[in-house]
Write a protein that holds these residues in place. Structure first.
Motif, PDB file in Angstrom:
ATOM      1  N   LYS A   5      -9.746   2.533   7.040  1.00 57.20           N
ATOM      2  CA  LYS A   5      -8.825   2.780   8.135  1.00 57.20           C
ATOM      3  C   LYS A   5      -7.496   3.243   7.538  1.00 57.20           C
ATOM      4  N   LYS A   6      -6.903   4.247   8.143  1.00 59.13           N
ATOM      5  CA  LYS A   6      -5.609   4.733   7.655  1.00 59.13           C
ATOM      6  C   LYS A   6      -4.509   3.751   8.052  1.00 59.13           C
ATOM      7  N   ILE A   7      -3.693   3.370   7.093  1.00 61.46           N
ATOM      8  CA  ILE A   7      -2.565   2.471   7.356  1.00 61.46           C
ATOM      9  C   ILE A   7      -1.332   3.077   6.707  1.00 61.46           C
ATOM     10  N   ARG A   8      -0.297   3.279   7.533  1.00 58.77           N
ATOM     11  CA  ARG A   8       0.950   3.854   7.023  1.00 58.77           C
ATOM     12  C   ARG A   8       2.023   2.764   7.007  1.00 58.77           C
ATOM     13  N   ILE A   9       2.567   2.512   5.822  1.00 56.74           N
ATOM     14  CA  ILE A   9       3.571   1.454   5.650  1.00 56.74           C
ATOM     15  C   ILE A   9       4.900   2.103   5.249  1.00 56.74           C
ATOM     16  N   PHE A  10       5.924   1.818   6.029  1.00 51.81           N
ATOM     17  CA  PHE A  10       7.268   2.336   5.772  1.00 51.81           C
ATOM     18  C   PHE A  10       8.100   1.159   5.272  1.00 51.81           C
ATOM     19  N   MET A  11       8.702   1.308   4.091  1.00 51.29           N
ATOM     20  CA  MET A  11       9.480   0.219   3.494  1.00 51.29           C
ATOM     21  C   MET A  11      10.928   0.663   3.343  1.00 51.29           C
ATOM     22  N   SER A  32      -6.150  -1.727  -6.646  1.00 50.86           N
ATOM     23  CA  SER A  32      -7.034  -2.733  -7.246  1.00 50.86           C
ATOM     24  C   SER A  32      -8.184  -3.103  -6.314  1.00 50.86           C
ATOM     25  N   GLN A  33      -8.034  -2.780  -5.030  1.00 46.72           N
ATOM     26  CA  GLN A  33      -9.079  -3.074  -4.046  1.00 46.72           C
ATOM     27  C   GLN A  33     -10.030  -1.884  -3.861  1.00 46.72           C
ATOM     28  N   GLY A  34      -9.849  -0.857  -4.698  1.00 45.55           N
ATOM     29  CA  GLY A  34     -10.724   0.308  -4.637  1.00 45.55           C
ATOM     30  C   GLY A  34     -10.426   1.222  -3.453  1.00 45.55           C
ATOM     31  N   LEU A  35      -9.210   1.113  -2.913  1.00 50.88           N
ATOM     32  CA  LEU A  35      -8.824   1.935  -1.771  1.00 50.88           C
ATOM     33  C   LEU A  35      -7.952   3.102  -2.245  1.00 50.88           C
ATOM     34  N   GLY A  50      23.053   1.740  -1.730  1.00 47.54           N
ATOM     35  CA  GLY A  50      22.552   2.908  -0.997  1.00 47.54           C
ATOM     36  C   GLY A  50      21.237   2.581  -0.305  1.00 47.54           C
ATOM     37  N   VAL A  51      20.913   3.331   0.735  1.00 48.27           N
ATOM     38  CA  VAL A  51      19.662   3.110   1.464  1.00 48.27           C
ATOM     39  C   VAL A  51      18.488   3.584   0.606  1.00 48.27           C
ATOM     40  N   VAL A  52      17.435   2.782   0.559  1.00 46.32           N
ATOM     41  CA  VAL A  52      16.222   3.153  -0.158  1.00 46.32           C
ATOM     42  C   VAL A  52      15.065   3.085   0.834  1.00 46.32           C
ATOM     43  N   GLU A  53      14.326   4.181   0.955  1.00 47.51           N
ATOM     44  CA  GLU A  53      13.154   4.214   1.821  1.00 47.51           C
ATOM     45  C   GLU A  53      11.971   4.686   1.011  1.00 47.51           C
ATOM     46  N   SER A  54      10.836   4.037   1.202  1.00 42.51           N
ATOM     47  CA  SER A  54       9.633   4.431   0.483  1.00 42.51           C
ATOM     48  C   SER A  54       8.420   4.221   1.383  1.00 42.51           C
ATOM     49  N   THR A  55       7.297   4.787   0.954  1.00 36.94           N
ATOM     50  CA  THR A  55       6.081   4.683   1.756  1.00 36.94           C
ATOM     51  C   THR A  55       4.904   4.264   0.898  1.00 36.94           C
ATOM     52  N   VAL A  56       3.988   3.546   1.521  1.00 42.28           N
ATOM     53  CA  VAL A  56       2.681   3.270   0.932  1.00 42.28           C
ATOM     54  C   VAL A  56       1.676   3.619   2.015  1.00 42.28           C
ATOM     55  N   LEU A  57       0.798   4.580   1.724  1.00 43.40           N
ATOM     56  CA  LEU A  57      -0.188   5.019   2.714  1.00 43.40           C
ATOM     57  C   LEU A  57      -1.587   4.751   2.190  1.00 43.40           C
ATOM     58  N   ILE A  58      -2.351   4.012   2.971  1.00 46.80           N
ATOM     59  CA  ILE A  58      -3.708   3.657   2.582  1.00 46.80           C
ATOM     60  C   ILE A  58      -4.670   4.597   3.311  1.00 46.80           C
ATOM     61  N   GLY A  59      -5.525   5.282   2.542  1.00 47.58           N
ATOM     62  CA  GLY A  59      -6.517   6.169   3.139  1.00 47.58           C
ATOM     63  C   GLY A  59      -5.945   7.436   3.748  1.00 47.58           C
ATOM     64  N   CYS A  60      -4.732   7.818   3.370  1.00 45.53           N
ATOM     65  CA  CYS A  60      -4.089   9.024   3.907  1.00 45.53           C
ATOM     66  C   CYS A  60      -3.892  10.026   2.771  1.00 45.53           C
ATOM     67  N   LYS A  61      -3.929  11.295   3.103  1.00 42.63           N
ATOM     68  CA  LYS A  61      -3.717  12.316   2.074  1.00 42.63           C
ATOM     69  C   LYS A  61      -2.232  12.646   1.870  1.00 42.63           C
TER      70      LYS A  61
END
Length: 198
Positions: A5-11, A32-35, A50-61
């Protein structure tokens, strides 16, 4: 490998908080979970305040998250949580700190700081799935203020929205962090999970 499942995480957080370290740790946990995982820094630098924004996207290109696309918003600083809300999709999950690290504009009196109640109210217009925690205090209880980010990652892993739980994060801490800071971060993870369930 099954189609995940695609999961988009905004940090989001402020420079000097360890937002990018937390991003890297979460990305390594996913791997480590093979995803499949894509992560990136969208905005900001490691400059203090300063503002820091980052992303972690699971199953997304694509490493990009557009407005209204994030499934999860992880806010290491409450004002930044509020600022990043437009990225959250309706009904997404929010895990946010309740402890401020005010940006320069607020510290200099050029901008007002919303109260935690204001922030909770704003979040509630987007989602009912929200957890607020005193991450810096939890970090200090674990032994280092920066470990509060790991506590928040622990809470996120325990919230049931990711395809793995806190055990995967625990294994990633042991595999990727220097031995001298493992104990503090493992304690923070434990406290973060406990904070979510209290």
């Amino acid at each position: 490998m099954a189609d995940t499942k695609k999961i988009r995480i905004f940090m989001t957080g402020v420079g000097g908080q360890g937002t990018l370290t937390a991003t890297t740790l979460l990305a390594k946990t996913v791997l480590s979970q093979g995803l499949t995982v894509t992560s990136g820094e969208i905005h900001g630098m490691a400059q203090r305040g300063g503002v820091v924004e980052s992303t972690v996207l699971i199953g997304c290109k694509s490493p990009k998250i557009g407005l209204g696309e994030a499934d999860i918003l992880l806010g290491f600083e409450p004002m930044e949580t509020m600022r990043a809300l437009p990225y959250l999709r309706q009904g997404g999950l929010v895990v946010s700190s309740t402890e401020y690290m005010p940006p320069l504009s607020v510290a200099m009196g050029k901008q007002d700081c919303p109260t935690i109640d204001d922030i909770k109210k704003a979040v509630s217009t987007c989602t009912s799935k929200a957890y607020f925690m005193a991450n810096q205090s939890i970090g200090l209880e674990a032994g280092a203020v920066q470990a509060g980010n790991v506590a928040m990652l622990g809470a996120l892993c325990a919230a049931g929205e990711l395809p793995f739980g806190p055990e995967a994060l625990e294994a990633a801490i042991k595999a990727n962090m220097p031995a001298k800071i493992q104990a503090v971060n493992l304690k923070a993870l434990e406290l973060g999970v406990k904070a979510l369930n209290s």
